[in-house]
Design an enzyme around this catalytic site. Structure first.
Site, PDB file in Angstrom:
ATOM      1  N   ASP A   8       0.838  -1.203   0.000  1.00  8.33           N
ATOM      2  CA  ASP A   8       0.000   0.000   0.000  1.00  8.33           C
ATOM      3  C   ASP A   8       0.872   1.252   0.000  1.00  8.33           C
ATOM      4  O   ASP A   8       0.744   2.119  -0.865  1.00  8.33           O
ATOM      5  CB  ASP A   8      -0.923   0.002   1.229  1.00  8.33           C
ATOM      6  N   GLU A  18       1.744  -6.550  -5.162  1.00 11.92           N
ATOM      7  CA  GLU A  18       1.381  -5.737  -6.335  1.00 11.92           C
ATOM      8  C   GLU A  18       2.580  -4.975  -6.912  1.00 11.92           C
ATOM      9  O   GLU A  18       2.926  -5.123  -8.092  1.00 11.92           O
ATOM     10  CB  GLU A  18       0.278  -4.738  -5.950  1.00 11.92           C
TER      11      GLU A  18
END
Ligand code: TRH
Length: 378
Positions: A28, A280
């Site tokens: 994040d 990610e």
């Protein structure tokens, strides 16, 4: 005569508010930092609001000119919201800030552009949902509109984060010198390990121990990857199986790396012959590295990650051995065995990774697309 320039006029420098709540791990804040730093590199100013900035101490210790990192707001900023508000990964921005957006919409005559930046996926819903509006019906933001912005792999999505200076950094990188500094033998197969707890890790170690053609050097990143590796090595040694005479333990060297900056992490991926990545951001960086990679997807309770993994493999047009490696590494039900890392297999994976990188490099990067979208909505 000068050729006429058909590119849209450049945006004036904008003020951005990027909101990031850290759920777990580093993705994040890692994505939000890269986004913020790249916006600043293109002349914008960014306030990055986060509930946990701790990882930035090692990811980006030098900060970036134009980016201010701030704690999660408990009151609205005195100068109001910026021109663009980015809510990353569906984090709910505080009601007091939403009220400030509504106030700015009234006083400035138009609202800041409010974007919900979503997670990366290669699934088909991404193209359908990218840039859809999400009008707010109630609360302090009633009447305002948030816009979905989906990163992705095709031209109908928001693209991937790619800094403008990435090709130059990559071209200037001295791979041999990097490897020599870390004591990697010139003929060794260098592998980076950034993962959660992959069920096939013991199997990978067995393959690496058994390599006959060239030694292997495994570079383990700190945290969960290093812990999983230590646990797998302990399990293997406690099984105390006699090793066949043909297996030389010395065929595998292991280095445990310290935490490094995001830029140094990129270099690790450029330097290795095979990268194990996760989550990610490191997946995106492995794609830009253009080296063979195996991705461990962030696991979700309802197994929604299975479809997400298969969608990426389809988009990659992954050869069967790479597909098998991903199913095994992620422990999908009925997963096959991890394929051995033969030179031929690795060459196939490299061709696949390089073709993916070439396709992606033809599309616009995420920040360019985001700026285009903001221009359109401003
Ligand atoms: O850490 P991740 O698994 O992150 C996540 C989170 O789980 C998150 O909640 C979820 O939303 C997301 O995945 C999908 O993996 P990721 O995304 O690759 O982020 C890791 C970041 O850490 C990336 O920016 C690279 C950086 N990094 C360094 O800068 N230095 C290092 O030494 C290492 C190991 C990583």
């Amino acid at each position: 005569m000068a050729a006429s320039d058909t590119s849209p006029p450049a945006l004036p420098a904008l003020r951005w508010d990027v909101f990031c709540q850290v759920i777990d791990n580093y993705g994040d804040i890692g994505v939000c930092w890269r986004l913020s730093a790249e916006l600043a590199a293109r002349g914008h100013t960014v306030r990055l609001w986060t509930d946990d900035a701790s990882a930035l101490a090692w990811m980006a210790p030098g900060g970036a000119s134009g980016v201010q990192v701030l704690p999660w707001p408990v009151q609205a900023p005195v100068d109001g919201p910026g021109d663009v508000v980015v809510e990353a990964f569906g984090c709910e921005i505080p009601a007091l800030f939403v009220a400030a957006i509504a106030g700015a919409a009234r006083t400035r005559g138009r609202p800041p552009v409010w974007i919900n930046l979503e997670y990366l996926s290669a699934e088909s819903y991404v193209e359908r949902c990218h840039t859809l509006p999400s009008p707010l019906a109630s609360g302090p933001g009633a009447g305002l509109t948030r816009w979905f912005f989906y990163p992705g792999f095709t031209s109908a999505t928001g693209g991937l984060l790619r800094e403008q200076d990435l090709p130059a950094r990559q071209a200037a990188f001295d791979r041999e010198a990097w490897r020599a500094r870390r004591g990697i033998a010139p003929d060794a197969l260098a592998l980076s390990l950034f993962c959660y707890e992959p069920p096939a890790l013991p199997e990978l170690l067995a393959h690496l121990h058994q390599r006959q053609d060239a030694p292997a050097h495994l570079l383990a990143t700190p945290g969960r990857a290093a812990a999983a590796l230590r646990a797998a090595l302990t399990t293997i040694s406690s099984q105390n199986r006699p090793e066949p005479a043909s297996i030389k333990r010395s065929a595998l060297s292991i280095s445990y790396l310290p935490r490094c900056t995001q830029q140094a992490f990129d270099e690790l991926l450029w330097a290795c012959d095979l990268n194990f990545v996760r989550g990610e951001d490191s997946l995106v960086r492995a794609l830009w590295a253009g080296q063979p990679f195996v991705w461990q997807i962030y696991p979700q309770h309802d197994d929604a990650h299975h479809a997400k993994l298969l969608a990426l493999l389809d988009w990659l047009d992954a050869p069967p051995s790479l597909r098998r490696a991903h199913l095994a590494w992620n422990g999908l039900p009925g997963a096959p065995a991890l394929p051995p890392l033969t030179p031929r297999t690795l060459a196939e994976w490299r061709a696949c990774a390089q073709s993916a990188r070439d396709r992606l490099a033809q599309g616009a990067d995420l920040v360019t697309q985001l700026l285009g979208f903001v221009r359109e909505k401003s």
